[in-house]
Design an enzyme around this catalytic site. Structure first.
Site, short mmCIF file in Angstrom:
data_model
loop_
_atom_site.label_atom_id
_atom_site.label_comp_id
_atom_site.label_asym_id
_atom_site.label_seq_id
_atom_site.Cartn_x
_atom_site.Cartn_y
_atom_site.Cartn_z
N LYS A 193 -9.63 -1.94 -5.40
CA LYS A 193 -10.75 -2.75 -5.87
C LYS A 193 -12.05 -2.05 -5.46
O LYS A 193 -12.27 -1.79 -4.28
CB LYS A 193 -10.65 -4.14 -5.24
CG LYS A 193 -11.80 -5.04 -5.60
CD LYS A 193 -11.57 -6.45 -5.10
CE LYS A 193 -12.79 -7.30 -5.36
NZ LYS A 193 -12.59 -8.68 -4.92
N LYS A 246 -9.03 -2.71 -10.29
CA LYS A 246 -10.14 -3.58 -10.64
C LYS A 246 -11.46 -2.94 -10.31
O LYS A 246 -11.59 -2.42 -9.20
CB LYS A 246 -9.99 -4.88 -9.85
CG LYS A 246 -11.07 -5.90 -10.05
CD LYS A 246 -10.87 -7.05 -9.12
CE LYS A 246 -12.06 -7.96 -9.23
NZ LYS A 246 -12.10 -8.94 -8.21
#
Ligand code: PBG
Ligand code: ZN
Length: 322
Positions: A193, A246
């Site tokens: 992330k 992400k």
């Protein structure tokens, strides 16, 4: 001429036959923002078409989704009491835990419920972990995340998804779940992330923006691809069932790299600003929403994502774009 690739593009039958990438509704996960109260359906201004729901209205929307074939949802809690120690995050009756119970009571095995595990919507300062001396403390955060995951599992969550980016949290959560006989509760890790401006609209939706500073001391630097693979491998070793990348759109190379370096299923999160950019431009009439959305979805799949978390899911299925 020896090579005429156009032969395999001549008509739609042949194009369908040779298509290398396919999408199915089974790949999609739809995110929800759940809040307190009754009969709440509050549009999120920065995310056209997305709402904050209270548990009762959420139930109605989940039912609508189920009819479209959306049987995997990801829940975020909004509007919970905030504290330095984020204690409301692991309350047995947190907004998320109660919503999970209600959904499971109504739809049981028909729906697969995933919960986001992170502290940013539950801390006064808005960081994803415990803050001391202006630094997010790694190890003291792990126990709180594990308790939060356990509370969600006890409420009936099928899968927990830690999005905090603390080191060692996958192992800490896995151990906590196993010790409490939740060995069948799955874990999807937001493994890679990145610290990204693409979460902007989400932070408005979840009221989870850090009051001071940024998330760069725990979320990844977007200049780093090798490190992303390392993060995914660490989470695989710690027992993650799925690793996620992400954001998605600006990170297709990362999806590809992670796909090539793990045997686990790989998910991608088509995040809030990616959604907002498309919706806004479409609203203004500058782009063709359906074509843009589907081109993006195929790009995720082509890059190597087998699972796509997207706010576009209802549109795609309701409007039969797929
Ligand atoms: C919480 C969390 C965020 C997102 C998912 N979980 C925001 C953040 O890290 O600031 C972003 C999702 C989106 O933008 O759609 N840690
Ligand atoms: Zn967070």
């Amino acid at each position: 001429m020896l090579h005429r690739p156009r032969r395999m593009r001549r008509d739609s039958i042949v194009r369908e036959m040779v298509a290398e990438t396919r999408l199915s509704k089974d790949m999609f996960i739809y995110p929800y923002f759940v809040t307190k109260g009754k009969k709440v359906q509050q549009p999120i201004e920065a995310m056209p078409g997305i709402n904050r729901f209270s548990a009762d209205t959420l139930l109605k929307d989940v039912e609508k989704g189920l009819k479209l074939g959306v049987n995997k949802i990801l829940l975020f809690g909004v509007g919970e009491e905030k504290a330095e120690d984020a204690h409301s995050a692991y309350d047995d009756h947190s907004i998320v835990a109660d919503a999970v119970r209600l959904i499971k009571k109504n739809f049981a095995e028909d729906i697969y419920v995933i919960t986001d595990v992170c502290l940013c919507a539950y801390t006064t300062h808005g960081h994803c972990g415990i803050l001391e001396h202006d630094y997010v403390q790694n190890d003291p955060t792990l126990d709180i995340l594990a308790k939060m995951a356990l509370a969600h599992a006890e409420a009936g969550a099928d899968m927990v998804a830690p999005s905090d980016m603390m080191d060692g949290r996958v192992l800490a959560i896995r151990q906590k779940l196993d010790q409490n006989h939740f060995e069948n509760t799955a874990l999807m890790s937001y493994a890679t992330k990145f610290a990204s401006a693409y979460y902007g609209p989400f932070r408005e939706a979840a009221d989870s923006a850090p009051g001071k500073g940024d998330r760069k001391s725990y979320q990844m630097d977007y200049r780093n691809a090798r490190e992303a693979v390392r993060e995914a491998k660490i989470d695989e070793t710690e027992g993650a069932d799925i690793v996620m990348v992400k954001p998605a759109l600006a990170y297709l190379d990362i999806i590809r790299a992670v796909r090539r370096n793990t045997t686990l299923p790989v998910a991608c999160y088509n995040v809030s600003a990616e959604y907002t950019m498309v919706k806004t431009a479409a609203k203004l009439g500058y782009i063709d929403e359906q074509r843009i959305v589907m081109e993006n979805m195929f790009a995720f799949a082509r890059a190597g994502a087998g699972i796509i978390i997207s706010y576009h899911t209802h549109d795609i299925l309701e409007k039969k774009w797929m």
